[in-house]
Design an enzyme around this catalytic site. Structure first.
Site, PDB file in Angstrom:
ATOM      1  NE  ARG A   2       6.018  -0.358  10.204  1.00 13.26           N
ATOM      2  CZ  ARG A   2       4.904  -0.397   9.467  1.00 13.26           C
ATOM      3  NH1 ARG A   2       4.872   0.238   8.291  1.00 13.26           N
ATOM      4  NH2 ARG A   2       3.850  -1.049   9.876  1.00 13.26           N
ATOM      5  NE  ARG A  28       1.675  -4.924  11.087  1.00  8.14           N
ATOM      6  CZ  ARG A  28       2.814  -4.666  10.431  1.00  8.14           C
ATOM      7  NH1 ARG A  28       3.975  -5.059  10.943  1.00  8.14           N
ATOM      8  NH2 ARG A  28       2.793  -4.011   9.309  1.00  8.14           N
ATOM      9  CE  LYS A  63      -2.055  -1.157   3.883  1.00  7.10           C
ATOM     10  NZ  LYS A  63      -1.334  -2.442   4.162  1.00  7.10           N
ATOM     11  NE  ARG A 119       7.826  -2.387   6.233  1.00  8.04           N
ATOM     12  CZ  ARG A 119       6.512  -2.399   6.363  1.00  8.04           C
ATOM     13  NH1 ARG A 119       5.756  -1.832   5.446  1.00  8.04           N
ATOM     14  NH2 ARG A 119       5.959  -2.985   7.397  1.00  8.04           N
ATOM     15  NE  ARG A 127      -4.824  -1.221   9.779  1.00  5.27           N
ATOM     16  CZ  ARG A 127      -3.674  -0.829   9.222  1.00  5.27           C
ATOM     17  NH1 ARG A 127      -3.577   0.335   8.630  1.00  5.27           N
ATOM     18  NH2 ARG A 127      -2.642  -1.624   9.261  1.00  5.27           N
TER      19      ARG A 127
HETATM   20  P1  AP5 Z   1       4.839  -1.591   1.858  1.00  4.24           P
HETATM   21  O1  AP5 Z   1       4.533  -0.745   0.671  1.00  4.24           O
HETATM   22  O2  AP5 Z   1       5.516  -0.961   3.030  1.00  4.24           O
HETATM   23  O3  AP5 Z   1       3.518  -2.360   2.316  1.00  4.24           O
HETATM   24  P2  AP5 Z   1       2.288  -1.818   3.158  1.00  4.24           P
HETATM   25  O4  AP5 Z   1       1.068  -2.499   2.638  1.00  4.24           O
HETATM   26  O5  AP5 Z   1       2.265  -0.324   3.204  1.00  4.24           O
HETATM   27  O6  AP5 Z   1       2.677  -2.438   4.561  1.00  4.24           O
HETATM   28  P3  AP5 Z   1       2.529  -1.894   6.049  1.00  4.24           P
HETATM   29  O7  AP5 Z   1       3.240  -2.897   6.912  1.00  4.24           O
HETATM   30  O8  AP5 Z   1       2.975  -0.465   6.177  1.00  4.24           O
HETATM   31  O9  AP5 Z   1       1.015  -1.988   6.254  1.00  4.24           O
HETATM   32  P4  AP5 Z   1       0.225  -2.006   7.545  1.00  4.24           P
HETATM   33  O10 AP5 Z   1      -1.123  -1.756   7.045  1.00  4.24           O
HETATM   34  O11 AP5 Z   1       0.368  -3.203   8.414  1.00  4.24           O
HETATM   35  O12 AP5 Z   1       0.946  -0.874   8.430  1.00  4.24           O
HETATM   36  P5  AP5 Z   1       0.515   0.572   8.877  1.00  4.24           P
HETATM   37  O13 AP5 Z   1       1.709   1.401   8.941  1.00  4.24           O
HETATM   38  O14 AP5 Z   1      -0.669   1.043   8.112  1.00  4.24           O
HETATM   39  O15 AP5 Z   1       5.733  -2.832   1.332  1.00  4.24           O
HETATM   40  C1  AP5 Z   1       6.291  -3.767   2.244  1.00  4.24           C
HETATM   41  C2  AP5 Z   1       7.672  -4.224   1.703  1.00  4.24           C
HETATM   42  O16 AP5 Z   1       7.461  -4.921   0.466  1.00  4.24           O
HETATM   43  C3  AP5 Z   1       8.646  -3.081   1.397  1.00  4.24           C
HETATM   44  O17 AP5 Z   1       9.949  -3.500   1.707  1.00  4.24           O
HETATM   45  C4  AP5 Z   1       8.518  -2.856  -0.119  1.00  4.24           C
HETATM   46  O18 AP5 Z   1       9.728  -2.393  -0.683  1.00  4.24           O
HETATM   47  C5  AP5 Z   1       8.201  -4.279  -0.605  1.00  4.24           C
HETATM   48  N1  AP5 Z   1       7.304  -4.281  -1.761  1.00  4.24           N
HETATM   49  C6  AP5 Z   1       6.250  -3.460  -2.020  1.00  4.24           C
HETATM   50  N2  AP5 Z   1       5.649  -3.783  -3.182  1.00  4.24           N
HETATM   51  C7  AP5 Z   1       6.341  -4.865  -3.667  1.00  4.24           C
HETATM   52  C8  AP5 Z   1       6.202  -5.664  -4.825  1.00  4.24           C
HETATM   53  N3  AP5 Z   1       5.232  -5.426  -5.730  1.00  4.24           N
HETATM   54  N4  AP5 Z   1       7.071  -6.702  -4.997  1.00  4.24           N
HETATM   55  C9  AP5 Z   1       8.049  -6.948  -4.075  1.00  4.24           C
HETATM   56  N5  AP5 Z   1       8.227  -6.208  -2.951  1.00  4.24           N
HETATM   57  C10 AP5 Z   1       7.376  -5.177  -2.755  1.00  4.24           C
HETATM   58  O19 AP5 Z   1      -0.040   0.287  10.359  1.00  4.24           O
HETATM   59  C11 AP5 Z   1       0.830  -0.047  11.413  1.00  4.24           C
HETATM   60  C12 AP5 Z   1       0.031  -0.124  12.710  1.00  4.24           C
HETATM   61  O20 AP5 Z   1      -0.551   1.164  12.998  1.00  4.24           O
HETATM   62  C13 AP5 Z   1      -1.171  -1.085  12.697  1.00  4.24           C
HETATM   63  O21 AP5 Z   1      -0.782  -2.414  13.010  1.00  4.24           O
HETATM   64  C14 AP5 Z   1      -2.068  -0.459  13.754  1.00  4.24           C
HETATM   65  O22 AP5 Z   1      -1.603  -0.755  15.053  1.00  4.24           O
HETATM   66  C15 AP5 Z   1      -1.873   1.025  13.522  1.00  4.24           C
HETATM   67  N6  AP5 Z   1      -2.829   1.586  12.521  1.00  4.24           N
HETATM   68  C16 AP5 Z   1      -2.526   2.123  11.314  1.00  4.24           C
HETATM   69  N7  AP5 Z   1      -3.627   2.544  10.694  1.00  4.24           N
HETATM   70  C17 AP5 Z   1      -4.671   2.264  11.523  1.00  4.24           C
HETATM   71  C18 AP5 Z   1      -6.068   2.435  11.422  1.00  4.24           C
HETATM   72  N8  AP5 Z   1      -6.646   3.002  10.328  1.00  4.24           N
HETATM   73  N9  AP5 Z   1      -6.842   2.032  12.459  1.00  4.24           N
HETATM   74  C19 AP5 Z   1      -6.283   1.482  13.571  1.00  4.24           C
HETATM   75  N10 AP5 Z   1      -4.966   1.272  13.724  1.00  4.24           N
HETATM   76  C20 AP5 Z   1      -4.154   1.663  12.706  1.00  4.24           C
END
Ligand code: AP5
Length: 222
Positions: A159, A170, A13, A126, A88
């Site tokens: 992270r 997660r 994402k 990552r 979410r």
């Molecule tokens: P990346 O692009 O970082 O993936 P992502 O989907 O953004 O992953 P996240 O781990 O950031 O998602 P998340 O939803 O768990 O975390 P968030 O920060 O929102 O890609 C991952 C890796 O793969 C990278 O190394 C990249 O280079 C590689 N990659 C990408 N595309 C690729 C491809 N096509 N091929 C190969 N490699 C690739 O949330 C973190 C925490 O915050 C949650 O657990 C929760 O506690 C809290 N939180 C956040 N938002 C909310 C909400 N709305 N409500 C409640 N709690 C929340």
């Protein structure tokens, strides 16, 4: 244009949101980044949120909604945005509809479809730049200099919530709380399911193909 990116942790994402920000000028608004900034700044919100984030749980809706409401009100969000990691829960999705009001709809909700085994591989490799937020993968997209960003030479870090046990939690939380949103947005005619496997540019092309014909907007408010 207003886009929402849904998908499990590590689906790509953030990677796709950054591509859209760079190429289409859509502001990336990532709830995880807003929360991590609050944790880093040790604000009361950040101190409270960290307890949930460290164990892979969702931060309570009211906390996230406050951050997102403030962010969407900023000037740079008025020209279009891509929401990354929000909504979410069903309550967040309904609150988003209310925030945007009857005059403002989401143009498309993109669900990135990536299997759990691939997610674990992506997250374990990552690395993120502490300075500019650029993202790397130690196998798929390694930095030129092991621990430093290609763009700004900032330090790369892993992270806290990317430990394998936390990632599994997660994934469970995603399945229980967020995956049901796919049916919700599908019922509103707003959802495109996109195969998230392949190079980031290939995934981006699939997303562009899905949003291309709908520039006029799809109303998502019930
Ligand atoms: P990346 O692009 O970082 O993936 P992502 O989907 O953004 O992953 P996240 O781990 O950031 O998602 P998340 O939803 O768990 O975390 P968030 O920060 O929102 O890609 C991952 C890796 O793969 C990278 O190394 C990249 O280079 C590689 N990659 C990408 N595309 C690729 C491809 N096509 N091929 C190969 N490699 C690739 O949330 C973190 C925490 O915050 C949650 O657990 C929760 O506690 C809290 N939180 C956040 N938002 C909310 C909400 N709305 N409500 C409640 N709690 C929340």
């Amino acid at each position: 244009m207003r886009l929402v990116l849904l998908g499990p942790p590590g689906a790509g994402k953030g990677t796709q949101a950054r591509l859209f920000q760079d190429k289409l000028g859509l502001q990336q608004i990532a709830s995880g980044d807003l929360l991590r900034a609050a944790v880093r700044d040790r604000t009361p919100t950040g101190i409270d949120a960290k307890r949930y984030m460290d164990r892979g749980a969702l931060v309570p809706d009211e906390v996230v909604l406050k951050l997102i409401t403030e962010r969407l009100a900023q000037t740079d969000a008025q020209q279009g945005f891509v929401l990354d990691g929000f909504p979410r829960t069903r309550a967040q999705a309904e609150a988003l509809n209310q925030m945007l009001g009857s005059g403002g709809a989401i143009d498309r909700v993109i669900a990135l479809m990536v299997p759990d085994a691939e997610v674990i591989k992506r997250i374990s490799g990552r690395r993120t730049c502490r300075n500019c937020g650029a993202m790397y993968h130690m196998v798929f997209d390694p930095p030129r200099n092991l621990n430093h960003c290609n763009e700004c030479n900032g330090e790369l870090y892993q992270r806290d919530d990317d430990a394998e046990d936390t990632v599994r939690m997660r994934l469970q939380v995603y399945a229980a709380e967020t995956r049901p949103l796919l049916e919700y947005y599908e019922s509103l005619g707003a959802l495109s399911r996109i195969d998230g496997i392949g190079r980031p540019e290939e995934v981006e092309s699939r997303i562009l193909a899905a949003i291309g014909p709908i520039n006029a907007g799809v109303k998502t408010c019930a």
